[in-house]
Structures are given as C-alpha cells and as structure tokens.
Design a protein around this motif. Structure first.
Motif, PDB file in Angstrom:
ATOM      1  N   ASN A 195       1.264  -1.193   0.267  1.00 58.48           N
ATOM      2  CA  ASN A 195      -0.224  -0.233  -0.295  1.00 58.48           C
ATOM      3  C   ASN A 195       0.817   1.131  -0.227  1.00 58.48           C
ATOM      4  O   ASN A 195       0.040   1.917   0.054  1.00 58.48           O
ATOM      5  CB  ASN A 195      -0.885  -0.072   0.530  1.00 58.48           C
TER       6      ASN A 195
ATOM      7  N   ASP B  22       2.436   1.845   2.589  1.00 56.93           N
ATOM      8  CA  ASP B  22       3.673   2.528   3.956  1.00 56.93           C
ATOM      9  C   ASP B  22       5.416   2.204   3.699  1.00 56.93           C
ATOM     10  O   ASP B  22       5.838   0.817   2.623  1.00 56.93           O
ATOM     11  CB  ASP B  22       3.708   1.167   4.382  1.00 56.93           C
TER      12      ASP B  22
ATOM     13  N   ALA C 177       4.949  17.467   5.804  1.00 54.32           N
ATOM     14  CA  ALA C 177       3.340  17.546   5.546  1.00 54.32           C
ATOM     15  C   ALA C 177       2.644  18.617   6.172  1.00 54.32           C
ATOM     16  O   ALA C 177       1.628  19.514   5.321  1.00 54.32           O
ATOM     17  CB  ALA C 177       2.501  16.762   5.962  1.00 54.32           C
TER      18      ALA C 177
ATOM     19  N   GLU D  26       0.637  -4.093   4.185  1.00 56.25           N
ATOM     20  CA  GLU D  26       0.894  -2.606   5.018  1.00 56.25           C
ATOM     21  C   GLU D  26       2.192  -2.018   6.098  1.00 56.25           C
ATOM     22  O   GLU D  26       2.494  -3.267   6.316  1.00 56.25           O
ATOM     23  CB  GLU D  26      -0.657  -2.058   5.284  1.00 56.25           C
TER      24      GLU D  26
ATOM     25  N   PRO E  60       3.870   6.000   6.646  1.00 53.01           N
ATOM     26  CA  PRO E  60       1.886   5.749   6.064  1.00 53.01           C
ATOM     27  C   PRO E  60       2.410   6.757   4.870  1.00 53.01           C
ATOM     28  O   PRO E  60       2.732   8.294   4.812  1.00 53.01           O
ATOM     29  CB  PRO E  60       1.257   6.720   6.853  1.00 53.01           C
ATOM     30  N   ASN E  61       1.709   6.014   3.879  1.00 50.88           N
ATOM     31  CA  ASN E  61       1.486   5.993   2.476  1.00 50.88           C
ATOM     32  C   ASN E  61       1.283   7.674   2.050  1.00 50.88           C
ATOM     33  O   ASN E  61       1.608   8.276   0.796  1.00 50.88           O
ATOM     34  CB  ASN E  61       0.582   4.696   1.619  1.00 50.88           C
ATOM     35  N   ASP E  62      -0.444   7.980   3.587  1.00 52.28           N
ATOM     36  CA  ASP E  62      -0.354   9.348   2.649  1.00 52.28           C
ATOM     37  C   ASP E  62      -0.026  10.842   3.336  1.00 52.28           C
ATOM     38  O   ASP E  62      -0.364  11.217   2.245  1.00 52.28           O
ATOM     39  CB  ASP E  62      -1.500   9.427   3.698  1.00 52.28           C
ATOM     40  N   LEU E  63       1.742  10.298   3.580  1.00 52.50           N
ATOM     41  CA  LEU E  63       2.594  11.400   4.452  1.00 52.50           C
ATOM     42  C   LEU E  63       3.277  11.794   2.787  1.00 52.50           C
ATOM     43  O   LEU E  63       4.006  11.628   2.914  1.00 52.50           O
ATOM     44  CB  LEU E  63       3.204  11.586   5.240  1.00 52.50           C
TER      45      LEU E  63
ATOM     46  N   THR F  78       4.820  12.128  -1.310  1.00 53.73           N
ATOM     47  CA  THR F  78       4.099  12.722  -2.544  1.00 53.73           C
ATOM     48  C   THR F  78       4.600  11.498  -3.560  1.00 53.73           C
ATOM     49  O   THR F  78       3.550  11.615  -4.546  1.00 53.73           O
ATOM     50  CB  THR F  78       5.020  14.159  -2.321  1.00 53.73           C
TER      51      THR F  78
ATOM     52  N   LYS G 167       2.551   8.313  -8.581  1.00 53.12           N
ATOM     53  CA  LYS G 167       2.012   8.985  -7.993  1.00 53.12           C
ATOM     54  C   LYS G 167       0.531   8.441  -6.956  1.00 53.12           C
ATOM     55  O   LYS G 167       0.268   7.930  -7.408  1.00 53.12           O
ATOM     56  CB  LYS G 167       1.673  10.165  -8.426  1.00 53.12           C
ATOM     57  N   PRO G 168       0.273   9.066  -6.203  1.00 50.41           N
ATOM     58  CA  PRO G 168      -0.988   8.375  -5.612  1.00 50.41           C
ATOM     59  C   PRO G 168      -1.944   8.146  -6.593  1.00 50.41           C
ATOM     60  O   PRO G 168      -2.584   9.849  -7.490  1.00 50.41           O
ATOM     61  CB  PRO G 168      -1.352   9.107  -4.166  1.00 50.41           C
ATOM     62  N   PRO G 169      -3.486   7.535  -6.399  1.00 49.30           N
ATOM     63  CA  PRO G 169      -3.029   6.555  -5.868  1.00 49.30           C
ATOM     64  C   PRO G 169      -2.375   5.552  -5.853  1.00 49.30           C
ATOM     65  O   PRO G 169      -2.308   5.683  -7.613  1.00 49.30           O
ATOM     66  CB  PRO G 169      -4.218   5.785  -5.543  1.00 49.30           C
TER      67      PRO G 169
END
Ligand code: MRU
Length: 323
Positions: free
Chosen positions: A221, A223, A238, A259, A297-300, A302, A312-314
């Motif tokens: 994911n 991470d 962030a 994860e 964590p992946n949401d931090l 870029t 890049k995300p997703p």
C-alpha cells in the motif's frame, strides 16, 4: 565492494570517513558479520553482500544452503532487498558456486542500472536551485551504483541545477554526518549537515524545497520503512507543505506485505545510543529503546522515484513489473 576471484573486498563503513580500510571476506559467516555490524549497510548493498555470502558458502561446499540463507536473512530483518535477492538465488536449480556467483554479479550489475535510472527519473521533481533535505546514507556506499535518493541528488548536480543539500546527521549511527557528507564532499556537491532535530525549524523558515529519502521496505500500500527519523521528517514536511519523496528500486518493494504495520522493525544495541565512538554518554543503567527504522504511512508520501518513473497516488506498483 568488489568480488576478487575467491573473496569479497569490502570498504569498512564503520571506519569512515577518517579511515578507508578494505576488508577481505572469505566466508559466508564473515559476510553475515559485516552486514550485522554495519561494515556494509544500506538495503541494496546489504543484498549484494548477502548474495556473495551465499556464493562463498557454495564455494566452501556448505551442506545446507537453506540454513545459510536463513542465517544471512536474520542479520538485518527490515531491509527486504536481501530477502528478495536470496530467494531468487535459492530458486536456482543446481546452486553451484559458479551459478550463485553469476547471480550475485548480476544483482550487482542490475542494481547499478536501477540507481542510474532512479537518478535520471528523479530529475522531474528537482527544480534548479532546489534545497533538498535527506536522511541517512542512500549513496554509492549503500548501493552498487550512484545510490537512490543520493543518485537523484548526484544527477541534479551533474546536470548543473545548483542544488543545495541538507543532510540529517542520522542518530545514532550518524550515516548522514559520516557517510553522506563524505560522498557529497568527494563530488563537490554543496551541502550543510544538520542535527536531526533542526529539520522542523528549517522547514518552518522556508529553507527546504523537497525531502528525498530512501527505503528499506515498501509495503504493497506504499507504507515505507526507512531509517529512524524518516517518519518524523514526513510529518513535518506535510505540516509545512514540503513535497516528500521516497527513491527506491523495485528490489525494495515488498508486495507480499500488505501494509506497514506488518513490517518487522530491527532493534539494535542500546550502546549505539548510550555511547559515541565507544565513549559512554549516559549514566550506567540508562534504559534505551533503539529501533533502527520507522514506517512512514503512504498518505504522507508525495511520490516514489523508481527506475520505472515517478509513481504518484493512488499508489499502484504494477509498473515495477516482475523482479
Ligand atoms: O541502517 P542502515 O544504514 O542500513 O539504513 C539505511 C537506510 O535507511 C537507507 O535509507 C536505505 O537502506 C536505502 S539505501 C539506498
């Protein structure tokens, strides 16, 4: 690191930057010890050394190569490159010394190419005059080539972008202060070393344009386990809206691990914290917790700078293909 007919020559990173001492590793146990004591470190370099270790075991007619591979794996459990490369070697049908040596040399060559591609692909996110913050050592000492995060930095400098690098000292082993600074000095890349806790203040005062770090294991994911302190950098990046990138080759992606919470985090000796160069700093009896890595964590994140381009995300790592 260089293979010499029947042994591995290794620059002992524990003695840098003041002494350049090359060790001769002639047994798989010496390779395991070199990884465990961090004479060699950095996820891709650990993997290459471990692969040569397995070849040395075959050269010594070691009866149980599975046991050797398992012992090599236990030296440093977080970096996944070693596991991925050893699994590939153990899948070779005959596992003669020549087969295993060829495979180890192939990994080394492949890693050099991966570093080069990462360095090139990273140029898309490095602007001229960029002030880049990095942590630990992700350079030639940590890989078979130019590095990962440090390859991006090297290629930016070589292309004349007038960058400035900030290197976190990277307590407790000081890979940033001792090793990254040494590599940057050799290539005359402008840099400033900071204590780890100065990073937030630098971002607060708009002195950092981008953070680029390496990785030891990236879960499916996104991470990412990397040197302790990386997560802290991602949080403050962030907060200050500074882009935060991870540079890593396909051999660092562990798609079998869903994860970050499933990643084993290596804990190292308390003396790494309580002493500096063998000198006691703390009162006897001081209790220490010394995790060598943390998980961002992946949401931090870029984006991931890889040999296949910037992801890049997703996040989807299909582009990295079969390894
Ligand atoms: O404990 P180390 O020095 O082996 O940790 C190294 C790192 O955390 C690096 O960022 C990572 O291995 C990537 S090196 C290309």
């Amino acid at each position: 690191m260089e293979w010499k007919e029947d042994h591995l020559r290794l620059l002992d990173q524990t003695l840098l930057p003041h002494q350049s001492v090359w060790k001769e590793l002639r047994t798989w146990q010496e390779c395991a010890n070199a990884i465990q004591t961090m004479m060699v470190r950095g996820a891709p370099a650990i993997a290459v050394c471990g692969c040569y270790g397995l070849a040395l075991a075959a050269l010594a007619n070691e009866p149980d190569l599975n046991l050797v591979a398992r012992s090599l794996l236990q030296t440093r459990p977080t970096a996944v490159n070693l596991q991925i490369c050893l699994n590939r070697m153990m899948a070779i049908p005959q596992k003669t010394f020549v087969d295993l040596l060829n495979a180890a040399q192939e990994f080394e060559r492949e890693d050099r190419e991966l570093c080069n591609a990462i360095g090139e692909n990273g140029q898309a996110i490095v602007k001229p005059n960029a002030r880049i913050l990095t942590i630990c050592n992700t350079g030639a000492l940590a890989t078979a080539g130019d590095g990962t995060a440090l390859a991006v930095i090297r290629h930016a400098h070589r292309s004349g972008k007038a960058i400035h690098v900030y290197t976190c000292e990277t307590r407790p082993r000081m890979q940033g202060l001792k090793l990254t600074a040494w590599e940057l000095l050799q290539e005359e890349i402008p840099f400033t070393s900071i204590v780890d806790s100065a990073a937030a203040m630098l971002m607060q005062s708009n002195q950092i344009d981008v953070v680029i770090a390496g990785a030891d294991r990236i879960a499916a994911n996104g991470d990412t386990a990397n040197k302790i302190g990386t997560y802290m950098l991602a949080v403050i990046a962030a907060h200050h809206k500074v882009p935060f990138y991870i540079a890593a080759p396909r051999t660092t992606f562990d798609l079998a691990t869903a994860e970050g919470s499933k990643i084993i985090i290596e804990e190292r000796a308390d003396t790494e914290v309580t002493t500096i160069e063998g000198h006691p700093m703390a009162a006897a009896g001081t209790k220490v917790y010394n995790p060598a890595f943390d998980v961002t964590p992946n949401d931090l994140i870029t984006g991931f700078i890889t040999e296949s381009g910037i992801i890049k995300p997703p996040f989807s790592f299909d582009a990295l293909g079969k390894r």
